[in-house]
Design an enzyme around this catalytic site. Sequence first.
Site, short mmCIF file in Angstrom:
data_model
loop_
_atom_site.label_atom_id
_atom_site.label_comp_id
_atom_site.label_asym_id
_atom_site.label_seq_id
_atom_site.Cartn_x
_atom_site.Cartn_y
_atom_site.Cartn_z
CB VAL A 154 -0.97 0.03 1.21
CG1 VAL A 154 -1.95 -1.13 1.15
CG2 VAL A 154 -0.21 0.03 2.53
CG ASP A 155 4.88 0.93 1.05
OD1 ASP A 155 4.78 0.14 0.09
OD2 ASP A 155 5.62 0.70 2.02
CG ASP A 156 4.74 5.71 -3.08
OD1 ASP A 156 3.68 5.30 -3.58
OD2 ASP A 156 4.88 6.85 -2.62
#
Length: 686
Positions: free
Chosen positions: A555-557
């Site tokens: 859910v992050d980069d």
Amino acid sequence: MERVRVLAGHLTADCLDINEPSISRISTNAASSQGNTVDARYHARTGINSRGDYEKMYKRSIQDPAGFWQEQAQAFTWQRKWEQKHMDFNFDRWKGEIGIEFFKGGTTNMSYNCLDRNVKEGRGSQICFLWEGNDVGTDRRMTYQQVLDETCRVANWLKQEGVRKGDCVAIYMPLVCELPIAMLACARIGALHSVVFGGFSAEALASRIEGCRSKVLVTATGGARGKKPIELKKIADAAMDISKKNGFQVKSVLLYEHPAMPKSKVSSQQGRDVWYHEVIPKQSSSCAVEWLDAEAPLFLLYTSGSTGKPKGVVHTTGGYMVMAAVSTKYVFDLQPGDVYWCTADCGWITGHTYLTYGPLLNGATSVVYEGVPTHPDPSRIWQIVEKYKVRQLYTAPTLIRTLESHGDEFVTRHNRSSLKILGTVGEPINPRAWEWFYKVGGEGRCPIVDTWWQTETGGILITPLPGAWALKPGSATLPFFGVHPVLVDDKGREIDGSGEGILCMKTAWPSTIRTIYGDHKRMEETYFSTFNGYYFTGDGSRRDDQGFYWITGRVDDVINVSGHRVGTAEVESALQSHEQVIEAAVVGYDHNIKGQGIYAYVGLHEGVERSAQLKKELKALVRREIGAFAAPDVLHWAPGLPKTRSGKIMRRVLRKIATKEESQLGDTSTLADPSVVDKLLETRGQ
Ligand code: PRX
């Protein structure tokens, strides 16, 4: 900073990943959360043969973690036993510093438990490493006694070079036995190893050498993977030159001569470089171990995050050792003497925990394969399985998809009757690949353990136990003993029962990351500030009505390319270092084989020609700055990037354009200049 990025990027209304599945969720997620059920029969020698068996032990591990883990730890040699209250942790930043402690007061040594203990228990003449070279017919076997002797020799050399307890040694090696041996040698004398994957570039190696101020580098002339020899020494030399310019000098280099790259083809620097085959055989084959506090650091391993430079994840001696051993034992039903094969490279955490430490702590025979799985043809994996009669095969979905694409005949021509358990790690496995691995690879008889974990978790946290419950392709199923996962919503509220949210851990397990090397604050910010009181994994997950976890991706980069973590910020920064580039933004997209590919949007300075040659140059630049595995698959000339009025790039829009889903862009009214989207659509494919 890290916290702000995660919150701003994914948990606010602007691009809420849990509501708006990002493209990082590969087809796993297309499967219904109930999925097909596959009941692979297997009788585990660990005694955990039903969900009931598991529940009993799991309950105990959660209700009394200190008692549970100390019981497990008793199987190992400790020079001094831990204190009665040996376990403690704080995940709550308001209460003070984040900290984790297991086996407090105890002293032990990893190298002793991996080697001396096995020799003492009568496994000295048992094969420890079955090494298979890139070319068919090149192989080598080393017994536990031989590995112990060699480890001692290397440890003595390290001591002679002034390496002391707490110092850090960088290791940049191909996957030859000398690589895990160098790790074990460091562990023996209390030095931290920092293994840098052989696919990393000189720049990446240099920043890792400087990051932990390694005075000693263990490397090789080269390596062999596939058709092309790898010029490791050349890269290592370039890295040391870079470090020198940055004011840090490596004092000694232990140089292993790899047959694929003879001595005569590399340069060596007098006074700094010494030949492994000249200095190591002269050392004594006995070296007393350094008994270390359970919480003394064992190693650091750099991994990519959503922002900034890669972080040196630190694991400690006692807790990591126990977690590595216990998880390997239960997840793979590993017993002394089993021939077990993990296809990972020691440059990644899987190679640390499940190629080196876990199998050796369990007295197994670990297969170490240097080459690529499709060399000389896609039957190689199965040929090795047949040759060594491998019982457990642990690999990655990306490899499974590659093998599947070549057809069944490469598999079926080899005898796979020795296989009992298959395992996967690194990324969500799509049900089709799962089923192919199950039916074709494992002849429909071997359970697949889809193991979810991370560099930071040190060991497997969510996984099936073979034969204990029916499997669902695409689900990592249930938490391992002593592991307490929760799903939280964007406000950090726990979700009960079935549902979808962000995967966090509520309590510590023995191999929880202890710190980021030299930057404890960064570790607190990265993992413990998104949701106070929880370890934030960075992954989304669903939980079905059986309590099974279905990991949906980051859910992050962070992009997961062939099971390797690549930080978008790192690739962007490499691209932006080109003088003709004004800005760059990188997103992941579905890739048939790699799971995710890298899609880069690049904005050029006024007047610069958008040429194929420049694309080539930019890809080469990323290769040079990070490594080949991080090179963008697609480069998209961007006349502008979709930014909010506050200047934040709306990656959601970039992901949709990358996957040609522009009809589902969602709300773009907060963009500073909405016309950017049309311009990007015009330049797609150019
Ligand atoms: O996104 C998850 C994915 O890999 C990430 C961790 O990457 P790394 O630290 O490089 O470690 C890889 C090997 C342990 C996770 O955050 N991941 C790992 N295993 C799985 C997975 N995603 C889905 N299913 C898995 N079994």
